[in-house]
Motif scaffolding. Structure first.
Motif, short mmCIF file in Angstrom:
data_model
loop_
_atom_site.label_atom_id
_atom_site.label_comp_id
_atom_site.label_asym_id
_atom_site.label_seq_id
_atom_site.Cartn_x
_atom_site.Cartn_y
_atom_site.Cartn_z
N ASP A 214 33.10 -12.23 27.29
CA ASP A 214 33.64 -13.24 26.39
C ASP A 214 34.92 -13.79 27.00
O ASP A 214 35.50 -13.16 27.89
N PHE A 215 35.33 -14.96 26.54
CA PHE A 215 36.62 -15.50 26.97
C PHE A 215 37.71 -14.58 26.45
O PHE A 215 37.65 -14.09 25.33
N SER A 216 38.71 -14.31 27.28
CA SER A 216 39.78 -13.41 26.86
C SER A 216 40.56 -14.03 25.70
O SER A 216 40.61 -15.26 25.56
N PRO A 217 41.16 -13.20 24.83
CA PRO A 217 41.97 -13.73 23.73
C PRO A 217 43.08 -14.65 24.23
O PRO A 217 43.40 -15.65 23.58
N THR A 218 43.64 -14.32 25.39
CA THR A 218 44.69 -15.17 25.97
C THR A 218 44.17 -16.57 26.26
O THR A 218 44.83 -17.57 25.96
N VAL A 219 42.96 -16.64 26.83
CA VAL A 219 42.37 -17.94 27.16
C VAL A 219 42.03 -18.71 25.89
O VAL A 219 42.31 -19.91 25.79
N ARG A 220 41.41 -18.04 24.92
CA ARG A 220 41.06 -18.74 23.67
C ARG A 220 42.30 -19.27 22.96
O ARG A 220 42.32 -20.40 22.47
N ASN A 221 43.35 -18.45 22.89
CA ASN A 221 44.59 -18.88 22.22
C ASN A 221 45.24 -20.04 22.97
O ASN A 221 45.75 -20.98 22.35
N ALA A 222 45.23 -19.97 24.30
CA ALA A 222 45.84 -21.04 25.09
C ALA A 222 45.08 -22.35 24.92
O ALA A 222 45.69 -23.42 24.77
N CYS A 223 43.77 -22.28 24.92
CA CYS A 223 42.96 -23.49 24.74
C CYS A 223 43.12 -24.05 23.32
O CYS A 223 43.21 -25.26 23.13
N LEU A 224 43.17 -23.16 22.34
CA LEU A 224 43.34 -23.59 20.95
C LEU A 224 44.69 -24.26 20.75
O LEU A 224 44.81 -25.24 20.02
N ALA A 225 45.72 -23.73 21.42
CA ALA A 225 47.07 -24.30 21.29
C ALA A 225 47.34 -25.40 22.30
O ALA A 225 48.44 -25.93 22.36
N ASN A 226 46.31 -25.71 23.13
CA ASN A 226 46.45 -26.75 24.15
C ASN A 226 47.61 -26.46 25.08
O ASN A 226 48.40 -27.34 25.43
N LYS A 227 47.72 -25.20 25.51
CA LYS A 227 48.79 -24.79 26.41
C LYS A 227 48.24 -24.41 27.79
O LYS A 227 48.75 -23.54 28.46
N THR A 228 47.21 -25.09 28.19
CA THR A 228 46.58 -24.74 29.47
C THR A 228 47.03 -25.66 30.59
O THR A 228 46.25 -26.05 31.45
N GLY A 229 48.29 -26.03 30.57
CA GLY A 229 48.81 -26.82 31.68
C GLY A 229 48.82 -28.31 31.39
O GLY A 229 48.97 -28.74 30.25
N THR A 230 48.62 -29.10 32.43
CA THR A 230 48.68 -30.54 32.31
C THR A 230 47.35 -31.10 31.82
O THR A 230 46.39 -30.37 31.56
N VAL A 231 47.28 -32.43 31.74
CA VAL A 231 46.06 -33.09 31.28
C VAL A 231 44.98 -33.01 32.35
O VAL A 231 43.80 -33.18 32.07
N GLY A 232 45.36 -32.71 33.58
CA GLY A 232 44.42 -32.67 34.69
C GLY A 232 43.30 -31.67 34.49
O GLY A 232 43.42 -30.71 33.74
N LEU A 233 42.18 -31.90 35.16
CA LEU A 233 41.01 -31.05 35.03
C LEU A 233 41.23 -29.68 35.65
O LEU A 233 41.97 -29.52 36.60
N LYS A 234 40.56 -28.68 35.08
CA LYS A 234 40.43 -27.40 35.74
C LYS A 234 39.27 -27.53 36.71
O LYS A 234 38.22 -28.06 36.36
#
Length: 260
Positions: A29-49
């Protein structure tokens, strides 16, 4: 965002794709850290992963058919050998974050190997393909494995994929499955069996690759952001003498509060 840049509806991922067999990778599963970061939109810039995936293996084992089935939902029965390297980009929407999987389809002929090897560098995923109807292609897996790791210092996710399942008799499938699984354990790769003709397991395989690499990319990005935040916090909390006026230094020295 234009339609050309938007992920297709069938490339939207909300749940982690499980492995087909026993896997050396523990992610389910996606780690809780990843889910929380994506939910809070804290995964960096607008640029693509972005993650880079290299597909290698002997000539005519079905590398291009595998890529074409996933990217274009087609199967060409007329075999055309890849010359050098072909390139595809598949766009996903994972946990509402855009993600690109770069797929590099390399030639299996010996004369093109030096060209293909140059594209191994910087890969996040190496997919080694063998033909379940051709035992010799499985014997070549160790050579492809060694070559890929030599260019990436071993820092990649490895997948071993058996193709042409649809052509196997029941007995052939059982024998090829057993040999393939042992090879996967030997090189510490996740093992998949699929058919590019029928499409069996093709989408699940690529979704699994996307989930694992996305989870790793966002986790690493969140860790980097936290590390930078700690460095800034330590720096701002340092004990520094602030001089407001030229005479402050003399006054401080005279009061005996500062010495050299």
């Amino acid at each position: 965002m234009t339609d050309a840049k938007r992920a297709r509806k069938d490339r939207t991922i909300r749940q982690f794709t499980p492995p087909l067999n026993e896997s050396p990778y523990s992610e389910r599963d996606f780690s809780p850290t990843v889910r929380n970061a994506c939910l809070a939109n804290k995964t960096g810039t607008v640029g693509l992963k972005v993650s880079k995936m290299i597909v290698v293996g002997d000539v005519s084992v079905g590398k291009t058919s595998l890529v074409q089935r996933f990217c274009h939902e087609c199967f060409d029965r007329d075999y055309k050998a890849t010359i050098g390297v072909d390139f595809e980009v598949e766009r996903f929407d994972i946990l509402s974050v855009p993600f690109n999987l770069q797929i590099w389809d390399t030639a299996g002929q010996e004369r093109f190997r030096c060209i293909a090897a140059a594209y191994y560098r910087g890969a996040h995923v190496v997919v080694i393909v063998f033909d379940m109807m051709d035992p010799y292609s499985l014997e070549s897996v160790t050579r492809w494995h060694e070559e890929a790791l030599r260019e990436n210092n071993g820092q990649v996710h490895l997948f071993l994929v058996g193709t042409k399942k649809d052509l196997c008799t029941k007995q052939q499938y059982v024998e090829a499955e057993e040999r393939g699984f042992k090879m996967a354990q030997q090189i510490k790769a996740e093992y998949w069996v699929l058919s590019s003709l029928t499409g069996e397991n093709v989408n699940d395989f690529f979704f699994r690759v996307a989930c694992i690499t996305f989870n790793e990319a966002v986790s690493r990005e969140v860790q980097d952001m936290e590390l930078k935040s700690k460095k800034i916090s330590v720096s701002s909390g340092s004990n520094l003498i602030k001089l407001n006026k030229p005479g402050d230094l003399d006054a401080t020295l005279n009061d005996g509060k500062c010495s050299c």
